[in-house]
Structures are given as structure tokens and as C-alpha cells.
Motif scaffolding. Structure first.
Motif, mmCIF file in Angstrom:
data_model
loop_
_atom_site.group_PDB
_atom_site.id
_atom_site.type_symbol
_atom_site.label_atom_id
_atom_site.label_comp_id
_atom_site.label_asym_id
_atom_site.label_seq_id
_atom_site.Cartn_x
_atom_site.Cartn_y
_atom_site.Cartn_z
ATOM 1 N N GLU A 31 0.769 -0.939 0.417
ATOM 2 C CA GLU A 31 0.382 -0.025 -0.039
ATOM 3 C C GLU A 31 1.427 1.164 -0.351
ATOM 4 O O GLU A 31 1.501 1.479 0.914
ATOM 5 C CB GLU A 31 -1.320 -0.424 1.407
ATOM 6 C CG GLU A 31 -1.869 1.270 1.655
ATOM 7 C CD GLU A 31 -2.904 1.298 2.525
ATOM 8 O OE1 GLU A 31 -3.593 2.081 2.830
ATOM 9 O OE2 GLU A 31 -2.400 0.048 3.427
ATOM 10 N N VAL A 32 1.039 2.049 -1.347
ATOM 11 C CA VAL A 32 2.317 2.925 -1.608
ATOM 12 C C VAL A 32 1.551 4.588 -0.464
ATOM 13 O O VAL A 32 0.809 5.079 -1.088
ATOM 14 C CB VAL A 32 2.291 2.903 -2.936
ATOM 15 C CG1 VAL A 32 3.474 3.911 -3.073
ATOM 16 C CG2 VAL A 32 2.457 2.018 -3.560
ATOM 17 N N VAL A 66 -3.309 3.376 -3.227
ATOM 18 C CA VAL A 66 -2.371 4.588 -3.078
ATOM 19 C C VAL A 66 -2.841 5.048 -1.454
ATOM 20 O O VAL A 66 -4.334 5.325 -1.427
ATOM 21 C CB VAL A 66 -2.818 5.498 -4.363
ATOM 22 C CG1 VAL A 66 -2.288 7.023 -3.834
ATOM 23 C CG2 VAL A 66 -2.035 4.509 -5.606
ATOM 24 N N ALA A 67 -2.237 5.695 -0.936
ATOM 25 C CA ALA A 67 -2.721 5.911 0.424
ATOM 26 C C ALA A 67 -2.346 7.539 0.686
ATOM 27 O O ALA A 67 -0.529 8.254 0.068
ATOM 28 C CB ALA A 67 -1.345 4.705 1.730
ATOM 29 N N GLN A 93 -2.855 9.153 -10.324
ATOM 30 C CA GLN A 93 -2.235 8.175 -10.427
ATOM 31 C C GLN A 93 -2.387 6.920 -10.611
ATOM 32 O O GLN A 93 -1.951 5.978 -10.882
ATOM 33 C CB GLN A 93 -0.560 8.598 -9.260
ATOM 34 C CG GLN A 93 0.612 10.040 -9.499
ATOM 35 C CD GLN A 93 0.638 10.064 -8.576
ATOM 36 O OE1 GLN A 93 0.256 11.102 -7.230
ATOM 37 N NE2 GLN A 93 2.110 9.957 -8.773
ATOM 38 N N ALA A 94 -3.493 6.616 -9.170
ATOM 39 C CA ALA A 94 -3.779 5.534 -9.109
ATOM 40 C C ALA A 94 -5.095 5.188 -10.257
ATOM 41 O O ALA A 94 -4.692 3.603 -10.582
ATOM 42 C CB ALA A 94 -4.869 4.931 -8.290
ATOM 43 N N ALA A 95 -5.457 5.513 -11.195
ATOM 44 C CA ALA A 95 -6.062 5.097 -12.244
ATOM 45 C C ALA A 95 -4.686 4.802 -13.380
ATOM 46 O O ALA A 95 -5.261 3.894 -14.189
ATOM 47 C CB ALA A 95 -6.393 6.390 -12.900
ATOM 48 N N PRO A 100 -7.269 0.658 -8.678
ATOM 49 C CA PRO A 100 -8.684 0.780 -7.737
ATOM 50 C C PRO A 100 -8.685 1.636 -6.262
ATOM 51 O O PRO A 100 -10.490 1.956 -6.483
ATOM 52 C CB PRO A 100 -9.825 -0.321 -8.729
ATOM 53 C CG PRO A 100 -9.121 -1.047 -7.617
ATOM 54 C CD PRO A 100 -7.734 -0.820 -8.076
ATOM 55 N N LEU A 101 -7.956 1.559 -6.284
ATOM 56 C CA LEU A 101 -8.557 2.011 -4.538
ATOM 57 C C LEU A 101 -7.412 2.955 -4.445
ATOM 58 O O LEU A 101 -6.199 2.972 -4.490
ATOM 59 C CB LEU A 101 -8.358 1.021 -3.725
ATOM 60 C CG LEU A 101 -9.167 -0.350 -3.779
ATOM 61 C CD1 LEU A 101 -8.859 -1.217 -2.541
ATOM 62 C CD2 LEU A 101 -10.292 0.111 -3.919
ATOM 63 N N VAL A 102 -7.956 4.734 -3.760
ATOM 64 C CA VAL A 102 -7.217 5.168 -2.794
ATOM 65 C C VAL A 102 -7.597 5.363 -1.597
ATOM 66 O O VAL A 102 -8.882 5.448 -1.558
ATOM 67 C CB VAL A 102 -7.704 7.003 -3.593
ATOM 68 C CG1 VAL A 102 -6.318 7.953 -2.824
ATOM 69 C CG2 VAL A 102 -6.313 6.606 -4.939
#
Length: 296
Positions: A31-32, A66-67, A93-95, A100-102
């Protein structure tokens, strides 16, 4: 399910170094952390950039989320706008990475009542949800009270209880379920999870250690006089999974029974296994040895 960890616990390390070590320890995902780079806030990690996908692929790791956990309702309007702008960049950036998750918080305007905050969120946050949805991304909200954000130690993230999970679900947010917060709030995490599995898109694995004798001296809201930090409770502390009160065997079983097939991401905030990168890594090894036998 796959086991990973949140990279925020190693803010001074490169993503390449973290990913290489994680893969060698048997972790499958990261989880970045994606806070803005700020030399004035060295405790915040900034590991997301144009090379992230290549780095993770080289080490055979997945990107679980993305965290960027920040206060979306901050009372400082200039800061609130900056937070929203950066959150949209995280979505972009996640896309681009196919993630699919932020992860984020709802937060709270500490100058307003809870009722006023709920109405504020209902006005401010749907455009952010729509922005993410148009790019194939959803927000997962960690259920941390963030009591240190409030001058009196009251919850400052309006996502800390099952009652509020149902409300945020109505706004299009999902849950990054963390059982540790529920334990010290007096909520059974297994029961709470079983009743809200439909909202859970990501899981953070963190434990908590309770000192009932100390709680008798402070009460649930914790230490108030001569408090050394906004985050000091005086009667509980976060721990690595397996070193606290959470029943991980039962919790993981509920996830499997409910059909959850996403990521379980260790969030390392254990003060015993902190202080140096080496100590942090030792803590992550303990977490992996605790959880990996349960995740098949």
C-alpha cells in the motif's frame, strides 16, 4: 487474499529498497504512501511517482492501494483545497497504474459540530467521489478516530464507527477496515466487520494493547493533563498484529466467509518496534509470521 504493508512506516527509504525487502520476506503487495514530499514533515512518506509500477513489477508485488490519509474537511480553507487537489492527483496516478483504490480519511472541521460536519461533507465530498468514479477509482476510508487532530482529543475523522460507515457509504465511500481502533473504542471488531462486509474494499492490519488499570485512571478519552503529545492516550497503544488484543484468526475467517478476496495491509505504528528502519523491519517480520499462516 494477499498480504502486504503500508510503506509509510519507512519514510526515509526508497520504494525500490522497500519492495525488494518486502518480496524477500514473503509479502505480496504494498500500500504505497503518497503524501506530498515536504522536508518540513519528514514523518510523511512519499513513495508514489512515475516509476512505481515498474518498481513493483520488477519485484513481483501488487499495488493494493494508493495511501493519502488526510483531513478532507479541514477548517483551513486554503489547506483544504490543497488536500483535495493532491487527492485528485492520487486518483490520477492510481488510475494510470490500474489500481482501483485510494485510501484517505473523511476528517472533520474542528470548529463545527458533528451534525454540521455531516452536512458539510455531504456538500463537499460528492464531487471528489465523482472525479474518482470517472477514472475507475473508489475511495477507501480508514476508520481511525484521529483524535490527535482535535484539541480536546475527540474524534476528528467522521468514519470511526459502524454508524458513520453506513453514512459514508451513502456518499459513495468504502471502508479500509482497521480493527485496532474499534477495540479501544469498545466495539467488537469481528461483529462490526461481519455486519459491514459489503463496504470493505481493503483491510489494514494493526493491533492494539490495552491497559485496563490505566484506563481506570483516565477514562476512555485518555490522559488530559500534562499530555506529552496529542496522540498519547495513557492507557492503550498500537501494536504489531499478534502482539495485542485483536483475534486475527477469527477476523480473517470472517473475511473469508464473507467472500473478501482483496488485500490485508499491515499498518506498522508499534512504538516497541520503531525508532530505526531495522526495528521497523523486525516488526514487519513479526506481522508477516502472524498473518501469513492465516491467509491462504
Amino acid at each position: 487474499m494477499k498480504l502486504g504493508f503500508l510503506t509509510a512506516c519507512l519514510p526515509g527509504e526508497s520504494l525500490d529498497a522497500i519492495a525488494g525487502w518486502a518480496a524477500g520476506q514473503g509479502y505480496a503487495a504494498l500500500e504505497v504512501a503518497a503524501w506530498p514530499a515536504d522536508p518540513g514533515r519528514p514523518w510523511e512518506a512519499s513513495h508514489l511517482d512515475a516509476t512505481t509500477g515498474d518498481v513493483l513489477a520488477r519485484h513481483g508485488l501488487a499495488l493494493s492501494a494508493v495511501a493519502y490519509y488526510e483531513n478532507l474537511l479541514h477548517h483551513d480553507l486554503v489547506l483544504r483545497d490543497r488536500i483535495h487537489d493532491h487527492l485528485r492527483r492520487c486518483v490520477d496516478q492510481a488510475a494510470a497504474l490500474g489500481c482501483p483504490l485510494v485510501g484517505t480519511f473523511i476528517g472533520r472541521d474542528i470548529t463545527r459540530t458533528v451534525a454540521e460536519n455531516l452536512r458539510l461533507a455531504e456538500d463537499l465530498l460528492p464531487p471528489l467521489v465523482a472525479y474518482a468514479s470517472q477514472r475507475g477509482v473508489v475511495f477507501v476510508v480508514e476508520n481511525c478516530p484521529m483524535e490527535g487532530w482535535h484539541p480536546d482529543g475527540y474524534p476528528a475523522n467522521l468514519a470511526y464507527s459502524p454508524e458513520l460507515w453506513r453514512w459514508l457509504g451513502g456518499l459513495g465511500f468504502f471502508l479500509n477496515f482497521d480493527p485496532s481502533h474499534l477495540v479501544w473504542l469498545g466495539i467488537d471488531p469481528v461483529t462490526a466487520l461481519a455486519g459491514n462486509l459489503g463496504l470493505v474494499k481493503h483491510v489494514q492490519a494493526k493491533d492494539v494493547q490495552i491497559d485496563p488499570a490505566a484506563r481506570n485512571g483516565y477514562g476512555i478519552f485518555g490522559q488530559l493533563i500534562d499530555k506529552p503529545s496529542p496522540w498519547t492516550s495513557g492507557w492503550w497503544r498500537y501494536r504489531i498484529p499478534g502482539l495485542g488484543e485483536v483475534d486475527w484468526r477469527r477476523l480473517v475467517d470472517v473475511l473469508y466467509e464473507g467472500g473478501y478476496d482483496g488485500y490485508v495491509s499491515v499498518e506498522h505504528e508499534d512504538p516497541v518496534w520503531s525508532g530505526t528502519p531495522e526495528r521497523v523491519r523486525q516488526g514487519l517480520v513479526i506481522a508477516q509470521r502472524t498473518l501469513a499462516p492465516l491467509i491462504v
